[in-house]
Design an enzyme around this catalytic site. Structure first.
Site, PDB file in Angstrom:
ATOM      1  N   SER A 174       6.934  58.864 -17.016  1.00 12.73           N
ATOM      2  CA  SER A 174       6.772  59.864 -15.991  1.00 12.73           C
ATOM      3  C   SER A 174       6.776  59.179 -14.621  1.00 12.73           C
ATOM      4  CB  SER A 174       5.446  60.576 -16.235  1.00 12.73           C
ATOM      5  OG  SER A 174       5.024  61.209 -15.065  1.00 12.73           O
ATOM      6  N   LYS A 231       2.614  50.607 -17.122  1.00  8.26           N
ATOM      7  CA  LYS A 231       3.425  51.686 -16.541  1.00  8.26           C
ATOM      8  C   LYS A 231       3.468  51.477 -15.038  1.00  8.26           C
ATOM      9  CE  LYS A 231       2.406  56.395 -16.785  1.00  8.26           C
ATOM     10  NZ  LYS A 231       2.327  57.672 -17.521  1.00  8.26           N
ATOM     11  N   GLU A 234      -3.748  48.854 -23.573  1.00  4.40           N
ATOM     12  CA  GLU A 234      -3.547  48.132 -24.822  1.00  4.40           C
ATOM     13  C   GLU A 234      -2.233  48.589 -25.463  1.00  4.40           C
ATOM     14  OE1 GLU A 234      -5.713  48.977 -29.104  1.00  4.40           O
ATOM     15  OE2 GLU A 234      -6.597  49.684 -27.252  1.00  4.40           O
ATOM     16  N   LEU A 235      -1.455  47.653 -25.944  1.00  6.87           N
ATOM     17  CA  LEU A 235      -0.177  47.965 -26.579  1.00  6.87           C
ATOM     18  C   LEU A 235      -0.437  48.455 -28.002  1.00  6.87           C
ATOM     19  CD1 LEU A 235       2.932  47.701 -26.082  1.00  6.87           C
ATOM     20  CD2 LEU A 235       2.793  45.482 -27.182  1.00  6.87           C
ATOM     21  N   ASP A 285       0.066  67.795 -22.705  1.00  2.00           N
ATOM     22  CA  ASP A 285       1.357  67.297 -23.173  1.00  2.00           C
ATOM     23  C   ASP A 285       1.296  66.988 -24.667  1.00  2.00           C
ATOM     24  OD1 ASP A 285       3.964  66.692 -22.768  1.00  2.00           O
ATOM     25  OD2 ASP A 285       3.635  64.780 -21.778  1.00  2.00           O
ATOM     26  N   ASN A 334       4.180  61.600 -27.814  1.00  2.00           N
ATOM     27  CA  ASN A 334       2.907  61.024 -27.404  1.00  2.00           C
ATOM     28  C   ASN A 334       2.034  60.606 -28.581  1.00  2.00           C
ATOM     29  OD1 ASN A 334       3.599  61.415 -24.779  1.00  2.00           O
ATOM     30  ND2 ASN A 334       2.452  63.310 -24.528  1.00  2.00           N
ATOM     31  N   ASP A 367      -0.568  58.684 -23.405  1.00  3.49           N
ATOM     32  CA  ASP A 367      -0.179  59.456 -22.231  1.00  3.49           C
ATOM     33  C   ASP A 367      -1.155  60.580 -21.899  1.00  3.49           C
ATOM     34  OD1 ASP A 367       0.990  60.883 -20.177  1.00  3.49           O
ATOM     35  OD2 ASP A 367       2.998  60.304 -20.825  1.00  3.49           O
TER      36      ASP A 367
END
Lengths: 296, 480
Positions: free
Chosen positions: B156, B174, B262-263, B304, B309, B322
């Site tokens: 976004s 991001k 965190e990934l 969302d 997501n 997200d």
């Protein structure tokens, strides 16, 4: 009144978009008349393009003989959108097309012009569309309009780039049959030329009527029509004062806020255009070629 | 035009539908009733499409990179303004949020909105690094132990880079496009133009509820700190939850234009669809619990609820990503919703249901309609929870909800409104149920709802419910 005389403007965006796409080749053999490093390419996808287009028509229509030629010959009343789309297609081809394709398109235009002759009912003067004087006015009005619209609503060009643009466009005028020495090649020359033509300009009934149609075309969806009003206000705002007076338009007030609003409406118009088939890809083709030509 | 309001109009669906008409120029007539199925197909397709370019799905990064046109990359802030300025960023946001909430959209508008999204290339490595440097004071190579200069996904109004923190944690960063927040904020001020688009979308006399909600939510998204705060809140609440996982925010590396979290790994929605039904049911149960626990206990709803997501793990574990579109609710705002559920599902009292609709502002008081008509019109939204027992949520059911949503012809529709506070909740119907329908998820939704409804506090209805109950005991023990 005008709605009775002319067909509606349904499909204006769709058909202009298709015309644009048709003019941008996928795998060109050469860079065409101007090339990716030109100012002509840079201004061609400017947000202000619809304003420039509308202002061009407003300016061109003030030449009584040019207007008479359009009025008496082009079938413009029956299919105004088709006529505008044909012009868009021609401009896109001349700007982005291969040299040979641009020349063919111009040859086609010259052939059509050969048949466009007559007598202007207002002035009683004979005209021929192939007359370099008329062609030059049409050319100059367009070049002047791109500069004027860009300076207020688009990415304004520097003085040097404006000169470069006018000089680049000489080739386009030559293509339709104006001898090169006659064509203004700088902003200053362009200004002098426009001033020299001005005494012969006037708003004939045909001009008044056809431009009234363009400024408020019937057949647009209500909401599009509201957005078109912003394009119209912008085009009128960037007209020279004398041209506005010939038409009898008031000068629209142009506060910074109003300018922003108009730019936002132009963004919506641009998004509609972008939504048409092939437009995004055509723009990406242009962008990639411009970047490839740029020194790293 | 006769003023009308519709339950159907979500803020984003409304805006997008507005665009439809703007773009189509031809009157569409009443929003079509038969679009439910198409909308859902699009939802799923859109979900997959989005998933392929979503920020969050780091697993198949190699594949996503193909989709990012580096050759067209935005190289300067001027490029950003040219691509996303002059209302285009706003329209894109509307389109992004509406890409699946589009029961009334024509193919042409869907196409245009999708094209707008497609038209946004990534930032060049240099431009992204410049934003990181401005936000953190040092270039990314120094702020992180490892920094991948190539984005792994579009996000976004930004893009996502993979990195490793100085203390060794793999993270997703991001990065917001430079200048975009200012551009969109300025464009959001052109209320007249946005209203012009909304007006057609919502053949409602009152687009102001939609408009102000839309502006607020988009406005919040411009400052990533809102999103970080929401994610932090959710992560704290669900800490230790047996199946719900929220990636932690790395505070010191998160700013207005940067979110470092965190990934997470996991399977994407398309992959989940290939798993055994049992796994799909468990995933659906987790999503359902997450949506309603968040709403009723955290007072937060992620607007969302999108397949892109979610990341799925075996055993019903789901990672939620997200939180850019989270709306927070006060308990006063939640009470009417609970009241409605209680009167129609538990007390089976149609008159009380009607009164609660009127109190909440959903139904105009004194509407010349029988209570039975009203119940028949709205009961579809409660179909899965009106009676106990296992219910399979099918695509057909989800379609019928969408259809009812966009049903303007019903005599009831004109007396219905969505108060501003609840505009975003419409996405439960169009988002959550569409996902569950796509999974053909079966569960005793009523029993699960009873666990969550504060006016029931029912016993654990499933093994997941038992594990959740144990987690709640642990939570309270820690809190106490």
């Amino acid at each position: 009144m005008t709605a009775d005389l002319y067909a509606t403007a349904t499909g204006l965006i769709e058909r202009s978009a298709a015309a644009f796409v048709s003019g941008v080749p996928e795998d060109p053999a050469d860079d065409g008349l101007f090339g990716p490093a030109s100012v002509a390419w840079r201004v061609s996808t400017d947000l202000a393009t619809p304003v420039a287009g509308l202002r061009s028509l407003l300016m061109q229509a003030l030449h009584p003989l040019a207007m008479a030629g359009v009025d008496q010959h082009s079938g413009w009343r029956r299919d105004p959108v088709g006529r505008l789309a044909a012009t868009s297609a021609y401009l896109a081809t001349v700007t982005f097309g291969e040299r040979a394709v641009a020349e063919q398109a111009a040859a086609r235009v010259r052939r059509i012009h050969d048949h466009v002759r007559g007598v202007d009912a207002v002035t009683g003067r004979r005209y021929a569309a192939g007359d370099p004087a008329l062609l030059l006015w049409v050319h100059a009005a367009q070049v002047d309009s791109v500069l004027a619209a860009g300076s207020l609503f688009g990415a304004a060009l520097s003085a040097a780039d404006s000169d470069r643009y006018v000089a680049e466009m000489v080739a386009a005028a030559e293509l339709v049959g104006v001898p090169r020495p006659l064509v203004p090649a700088s902003v200053a020359e362009l200004g002098r030329y426009v001033a020299s033509v001005r005494p012969g300009l006037s708003c004939t009934p045909a001009a008044a009527e056809s431009m009234a149609y363009l400024l408020d075309p019937p057949g647009l969806d209500e909401e599009v029509a509201e957005i078109w009003q912003d394009v119209r206000d912008a085009a009128i705002a960037v007209l020279p004062d004398w041209a506005r007076q010939m038409y009898g338009y008031d000068a629209p007030s142009l506060s910074p806020e109003r300018k922003t609003e108009i730019r936002q409406s132009l963004g919506v118009v641009d998004a509609m255009f972008l939504g048409q088939p092939g437009v995004l890809e055509a723009r990406q083709r242009i962008m990639l070629r411009m970047r490839a030509g740029r020194p790293a | 035009m006769k003023p009308r309001r519709l339950l159907a109009t979500t803020m984003t669906g409304g805006a997008a539908a507005a665009l439809t008409l703007v773009l189509l120029r031809r009157r569409l007539g009443p929003l079509r009733l038969d679009r439910g199925r198409a909308a859902l197909r699009l939802f799923v397709r859109g979900g997959v499409r989005y998933a392929a370019s979503a920020p969050r799905l780091f697993v198949a990064a190699g594949e996503q990179r193909q989709l990012l046109r580096e050759d067209l990359a935005l190289q300067t802030a001027e490029d950003v303004a040219g691509t996303l300025g002059a209302m285009k960023g706003v329209m894109m946001k509307i389109g992004q949020m509406a890409s699946y909430v589009d029961g009334g959209l024509s193919p042409a508008v869907r196409h245009t909105l999708a094209r707008l999204q497609d038209s946004v290339p990534p930032m060049s490595a240099e431009l992204a690094a410049q934003v990181v440097t401005e936000e953190l004071g040092v270039p990314p190579e120094r702020a992180f132990a490892r920094w991948d200069p190539r984005p792994i996904a579009a996000a976004s109004i930004g893009q996502v880079h993979r990195a490793v923190t100085l203390d060794g944690r793999p993270v997703a960063v991001k990065v917001q496009y430079p200048g975009i927040a200012e551009t969109i904020a300025a464009d959001l001020r052109n209320v007249a133009l946005i209203r012009r688009m909304l007006r057609i979308a919502a053949p409602a006399q009152d687009v102001d509820a939609l408009l102000s909600e839309l502006r607020d939510r988009i406005g919040e998204e411009l400052d990533y700190r809102h999103e970080a705060a929401s994610q932090r809140l959710m992560a704290a609440y669900y800490h230790g939850h047996p199946t719900i996982h929220i990636p932690a925010i790395i505070d010191e590396l998160s700013t207005r234009r940067l979110i470092t979290s965190e990934l997470s790994g996991g399977a994407r929605f398309a992959e989940l669809a290939t798993w055994p039904q049992h796994e799909r049911d468990l995933a659906a149960e987790t999503i359902y619990r997450f949506v309603f626990r968040s709403l009723y206990e955290v007072g937060a709803f992620n607007g969302d609820p999108h397949p892109g997501n979610y990341l799925f793990h075996r055993g019903g574990k789901v990672t939620f990503l997200d939180f850019g579109l989270v709306r927070h609710f006060t308990s006063a705002e939640l009470q009417p919703l609970l009241q409605m559920a209680r009167t129609i599902c538990v007390e089976h009292d149609p008159e009380a249901f009607r009164a609660s609709l009127e109190n909440a502002g959903f139904l105009r008081p004194g509407a010349p309609l029988s209570t039975q008509e009203i119940v028949e019109h709205l009961a579809v939204f409660y179909d899965t929870i009106r009676e106990p027992g296992p219910v399979t949520i099918t695509s057909d059911y989800a379609s019928s909800v969408v259809r009812r949503f966009f049903d303007l012809r019903s005599p009831v529709a004109q007396y219905i409104a969505v108060p501003r506070s609840y505009v975003i909740l419409q996405r439960i119907n169009l988002g959550l149920f569409a996902v569950l329908g796509e999974l053909s998820a079966t569960a005793d939704w009523r029993a699960i709802a009873e666990e969550i409804w504060p006016f029931v506090h029912g016993p654990a209805a499933t093994p997941m419910g038992q594990a959740e109950a144990a987690w709640r005991v642990r939570r309270h023990a820690i809190a106490a």
